[in-house]
Design a protein around this motif. Sequence first.
Motif, PDB file in Angstrom:
ATOM      1  N   ALA A   5      -9.821  87.681 110.113  1.00  0.00           N
ATOM      2  CA  ALA A   5     -10.204  89.058 109.800  1.00  0.00           C
ATOM      3  C   ALA A   5     -10.017  89.927 111.027  1.00  0.00           C
ATOM      4  O   ALA A   5      -9.915  89.422 112.162  1.00  0.00           O
ATOM      5  N   GLU A  30      -8.006  97.226 117.393  1.00  0.00           N
ATOM      6  CA  GLU A  30      -8.564  96.143 116.596  1.00  0.00           C
ATOM      7  C   GLU A  30      -8.987  94.946 117.428  1.00  0.00           C
ATOM      8  O   GLU A  30      -8.391  94.654 118.472  1.00  0.00           O
ATOM      9  N   ASP A 106     -14.292  84.525 104.823  1.00  0.00           N
ATOM     10  CA  ASP A 106     -12.977  84.120 104.329  1.00  0.00           C
ATOM     11  C   ASP A 106     -12.843  82.601 104.349  1.00  0.00           C
ATOM     12  O   ASP A 106     -12.358  81.986 103.389  1.00  0.00           O
ATOM     13  N   ARG A 125     -19.454  94.454 102.593  1.00  0.00           N
ATOM     14  CA  ARG A 125     -19.163  94.686 104.012  1.00  0.00           C
ATOM     15  C   ARG A 125     -20.398  95.169 104.754  1.00  0.00           C
ATOM     16  O   ARG A 125     -20.577  94.853 105.933  1.00  0.00           O
ATOM     17  N   ASP A 292     -10.199 102.989 107.004  1.00  0.00           N
ATOM     18  CA  ASP A 292     -10.210 101.810 106.143  1.00  0.00           C
ATOM     19  C   ASP A 292     -11.217 100.758 106.586  1.00  0.00           C
ATOM     20  O   ASP A 292     -11.747 100.006 105.780  1.00  0.00           O
ATOM     21  N   THR A 295     -11.050  94.374 107.748  1.00  0.00           N
ATOM     22  CA  THR A 295     -10.344  93.745 106.637  1.00  0.00           C
ATOM     23  C   THR A 295     -10.163  92.256 106.883  1.00  0.00           C
ATOM     24  O   THR A 295     -10.066  91.798 108.033  1.00  0.00           O
TER      25      THR A 295
END
Length: 299
Positions: A5, A30, A106, A125, A292, A295
Amino acid sequence: MEGRAAALGAGTILNALATGTGSAFAIDVETRATVELAADSDDVAGEIAEAPGAETDLVEECVSLATARWGNGQGGTVRTDSDVPLAAGLKSSSAAANATVLATCDALGLTVGDDQQDPAVDVTRLDACRLGVEAARNVGVTVTGAFDDATASMLGGATVTNNDADELLYRDERSWEVLVWTPPERAYSADADADRCANVAPMAELVADLALDGEYATAMTVNGLAFSAALGFSTDPAVEAMPHVNGVSLSGTGPSVVAVAEPTDPATDLDRVEQLWDARPGVVRRTTTRTDGATILDS
């Protein structure tokens, strides 16, 4: 049982140290996490790719809490790599925690989403975000719990939060061009002088009102002046940027300074600010906001 992720770094609109109310906005940098679970062990080993000797307690605690809550207490390994500099005020801890919790979900085969009423969603989330904040408090990397930073990193956009109650008060989406100056020194959130920050509580309350009214850029400028003074950072980089941007602030407990500009505002000039900040020691980054959020990545 492997999961991957990514979560976002963020800049500060309102530092929560003074009043418990905080606000932050996600930026396009990120942190990525890879989690491999082992059914026959409850030990967790962590690694930070760009800082092999750095403390990994936070990401290890995230895996442990996530498997205890949503799995069978499995251990395993977690490895992070990041574009977010450590201890620079750009929410590296929140990004690492969020990415690790989602990667663990995940690996457990859980479906992550935002709709709590959707029967297909195993973990929201926001719940994943709260677990990462719990881990951060457990290992002592944050004074406030940093729920503002964590929600911006996880959900994207700009968020306003009550950090004392881990409550999301408001979320908004803004499209800004962003400039970040990070000097060579580093500052750790857990070392911030909370008593000095409490002295600027009246300014923090004003900033909170501005943020809740959607005046984010003005809010962050007031925040930056107040908390730079409280935390002992020079206001010079912010002052020289002010004529050319919509908002500028010390980010987190420093040392980075973040400036934002509306792409359609002809009065802004990030190129000029970049020239000014390039003359200072450290690194200048040009980026944008993101809406966004965090993820799950393809394994």
